[in-house]
Design an enzyme around this catalytic site. Sequence first.
Site, PDB file in Angstrom:
ATOM      1  N   CYS A 141      10.318  42.828  54.276  1.00  0.00           N
ATOM      2  CA  CYS A 141      10.348  43.843  53.223  1.00  0.00           C
ATOM      3  C   CYS A 141       9.368  43.434  52.132  1.00  0.00           C
ATOM      4  CB  CYS A 141      11.762  43.934  52.648  1.00  0.00           C
ATOM      5  SG  CYS A 141      11.866  45.059  51.243  1.00  0.00           S
ATOM      6  N   CYS A 145       4.038  48.349  53.135  1.00  0.00           N
ATOM      7  CA  CYS A 145       5.474  48.571  53.353  1.00  0.00           C
ATOM      8  C   CYS A 145       5.669  48.538  54.859  1.00  0.00           C
ATOM      9  CB  CYS A 145       5.893  49.935  52.794  1.00  0.00           C
ATOM     10  SG  CYS A 145       7.563  50.431  53.314  1.00  0.00           S
TER      11      CYS A 145
END
Length: 259
Positions: free
Chosen positions: A69, A178
Site C-alpha cells: 500500500c 497505488c
Amino acid sequence: MLGLFDSGLGGLTVLRRVRDRLPRADLIFFADQRHLPYGDRELGDLEALLRDNLAWFDGQGVEAVVMACNTSCAIGQTRGWPASHAMVFDLIEAAAIAVERAGYARVGIVATAATASSGAYGRAIRSRSPGTRVAEVGAPELVPLVESGQTEGAQARDAVNRARAALPGDLDAVVFGCTHYPLLEAHFTRAFGPEVELLDPAVEQAARVERFAEERGFDEGSGRTVYVTSGDAGHFRAQLLGLGVPGLELGDVKHMEEE
Ligand code: DGL
C-alpha cells in the site's frame, strides 16, 4: 512467514510479484477493506491504521511485512514508521530505487489523493536522483472502481485520461503510485502511449523481498497464502475468484477475527 497488506485488492498486484519469485514461501495477505479507501482519509487516521496493521502482523509472528500500500508508505515516510518486530519493506523506496536504476529524467506519479498530496514520492525519488523532475497527481476515482470490479468501463478510462492530462507531456515514465492501478494497465497504456514507460514498484519490491527471504531461509515453506480481510470474508473471496487468483481454497480466506 511473510506478511503483505493493503486496504484492498490492490495489494494482490504486489502479492503476485512476490509469489512469482518465492513459490514456496508462506504468505499472509491482509486487506483492510473495512477502512477502504485509504487514499481519502485524514493523515492522523492513516497513521493509526498503519500502526494497527503492523501490530496485527507482529501478533501473527511474521518475519517481514511487505508493504503493498503506497498510501501507508507515504504516511510512514512523512510521519515516521511505527515500531515493528518485523522487517518492513517500503514500496515507495522500492520505486525510488527502480527510477534511479533506469535513470529517468522526467517521471510522473499517479497515486491516491493522500499519497500525491504528501509529496513522499517526489522526496524519495529526488533523494536518490537529484536531477529527476517528479510530478505527482491524485486519481481518487480509481480505487472504488477497481474494488467494485469496474476496471474496463468508460469511467476508469476517463479518470486515467484526466490523470494523464494533469501531468507534463514530456515524461520518460509514469509510476503506478497505488497498487490498485496495475489492474487498470490497459487504460494507462492507451492514455500515456508507447513513448512513456509504465513503472510498477512491485517489481523492485519483490526482488528485494526475494533476496531477504533467501538470505534468511524464508523461501522454503508450504507455498500457502492465507487471505485475511477486515471486511466481509465472503465478499472478499468472491472478489478473489473474480480476479482469478490461482490455487485459492475455501479455508484460505478469513475474517481477521478468525485468525
Ligand atoms: N492500494 C493502496 C495504495 O497503494 C491504497 C488504495 C486506497 O485504499 O485508497 O495506495
